[in-house]
Design a protein around this motif. Structure first.
Motif, PDB file in Angstrom:
ATOM      1  N   SER A 165       0.823  -1.219   0.000  1.00 58.71           N
ATOM      2  CA  SER A 165       0.000   0.000   0.000  1.00 58.71           C
ATOM      3  C   SER A 165       0.856   1.267   0.000  1.00 58.71           C
ATOM      4  CB  SER A 165      -0.911   0.011   1.232  1.00 58.71           C
ATOM      5  OG  SER A 165      -0.136   0.121   2.422  1.00 58.71           O
ATOM      6  N   ASN A 168      -0.337   4.194  -2.128  1.00 57.85           N
ATOM      7  CA  ASN A 168      -1.779   4.411  -2.182  1.00 57.85           C
ATOM      8  C   ASN A 168      -2.172   5.503  -1.179  1.00 57.85           C
ATOM      9  OD1 ASN A 168      -4.670   4.168  -1.892  1.00 57.85           O
ATOM     10  ND2 ASN A 168      -4.509   2.117  -2.791  1.00 57.85           N
ATOM     11  N   ASP A 188      -9.117  -1.434  -7.417  1.00 61.34           N
ATOM     12  CA  ASP A 188      -9.260  -0.282  -6.535  1.00 61.34           C
ATOM     13  C   ASP A 188     -10.711  -0.193  -6.091  1.00 61.34           C
ATOM     14  OD1 ASP A 188      -6.591   0.536  -6.805  1.00 61.34           O
ATOM     15  OD2 ASP A 188      -7.042   1.558  -8.687  1.00 61.34           O
ATOM     16  N   GLN A 196      -7.599  -1.374  -0.944  1.00 62.76           N
ATOM     17  CA  GLN A 196      -7.558  -2.306  -2.060  1.00 62.76           C
ATOM     18  C   GLN A 196      -8.497  -3.471  -1.765  1.00 62.76           C
ATOM     19  OE1 GLN A 196      -5.706  -2.590  -5.913  1.00 62.76           O
ATOM     20  NE2 GLN A 196      -5.720  -1.043  -4.310  1.00 62.76           N
TER      21      GLN A 196
END
Length: 335
Positions: A165, A168, A188, A196
């Motif tokens: 991650s 993200n 997504d 996620q």
């Protein structure tokens, strides 16, 4: 005392599950499974020719067949059983192959012409099993999907993917590594906090895993073994568990550790209602805190038949534990 739960209520996450169940194969899915079928039957055909026409290579053919069977047990039978679930026959798949020029053209190249040709093909089959190309990986993903439906944890051991991650923005700067089976579809999420998600359609069931991160630094001082033990004894810990439906049965409430941090696992049977749809799910959620964030990993088995969901959730419990235990926090060790 409900100090912990009062503060945790700030981070309550509303997760609405999409109740989608496959009643047939899309054109793309039919094409993919026809490719996998063509891949398996073409290799089978070539190996039979080599075994029959070139006795000196018989031992190599046997070794390759054993290696293939160990990696993808009963692959042809599993493929046929899979598309029978959607009302398709072997003839339907062969028709789809004929309509696909790439697959059809490959089927014309099955004849083995010489001992040298046979040796080269054997080496090619061996190498692609060990070092698959991008095309091979796509085929292997389909075979993973059908070959390990009865022992889903085996796919995890043999072929899983690791997600990070790190980049993200929904992860609030936390780098969480988590592993899932390679055949699961990664995507997504539109909803906030869901970093996620991964899913897999297992005939009449929908399998889903999600990684959720919620900033809650005010909770961090209270996320201790002692406080969590009190909340579990009082039953208030279940305030953490958002059902997005009717909670039918509480299954599990465990205080454990992940990466050395206190961790709670809650599991329950849920009934969901949406317009025209009723579904049931066995939901397991693992909660822990890191760098002022509540982190949740959720594993769900959903279907329209309650008993089917309950029975199959047991089959997936080992895989759930593997996914939960795969969580790794690189930032914990980088300081």
């Amino acid at each position: 005392m409900r100090i912990l739960v009062r503060i945790i209520s700030i981070a309550t996450i509303i997760l609405c599950y999409q109740c989608s169940f496959a009643h047939g194969l899309s054109e793309e899915e039919l094409l993919n499974i026809s490719r996998a079928y063509g891949y398996v039957t073409a290799q089978e055909s070539v190996l039979k020719q080599i075994e029959n026409d070139f006795p000196s290579l018989k031992a190599e053919v046997l070794a390759l067949n054993l290696a293939w069977e160990n990696r993808f047990p009963n692959s042809k039978v599993a493929l046929i059983s899979h598309f029978k679930c959607f009302g398709l026959t072997e003839v339907d798949i062969k028709k789809a192959m004929m309509q696909n020029q790439n697959v059809f053209s490959l089927s014309k190249q099955l004849e083995v012409l010489s001992l040298t040709d046979a040796s080269q093909r054997l080496n090619y089959f061996k190498n692609r099993l060990v070092q698959p190309s991008d095309l091979d990986r796509k085929i292997f993903s389909i075979l993973n999907d059908v070959c390990y439906s009865e022992q889903p944890e085996r796919e995890f051991f043999l072929d899983n993917t690791v997600y990070s991650s790190r980049n993200n923005p929904k992860a609030n700067g936390v780098d969480i590594n988590i592993s899932v089976p390679a055949s699961w579809k990664q995507a997504d999420a539109v909803r906030p906090h869901i970093v996620q998600k991964w899913s897999k359609q297992d005939e009449s069931l929908l399998l889903n895993t999600m990684l959720v991160v919620v900033s809650a630094p005010e909770i961090q001082p209270y996320w201790t073994k002692d406080e969590l033990t009190k909340e579990i004894k009082s039953g208030y810990i279940w305030d953490l568990f958002d059902t997005s439906g009717e909670l039918l049965e509480k299954r599990e409430c465990v205080l454990t550790q992940i990466e050395g941090f206190p961790c709670v696992i809650l599991s329950a049977l849920i009934q969901h209602q949406r317009v025209g749809i009723r579904a049931f799910s066995e939901v397991s959620s693992m909660y822990f805190m890191f760098q002022g964030n509540i982190i949740m990993v959720q594993f769900m088995v959903m279907g329209q038949q309650k008993q089917n969901v309950v029975t199959n959730s047991e089959k997936y419990k080992k895989l759930r534990n593997l996914v939960f235990n795969s969580v790794y926090l690189p930032q914990k060790y980088s300081n």
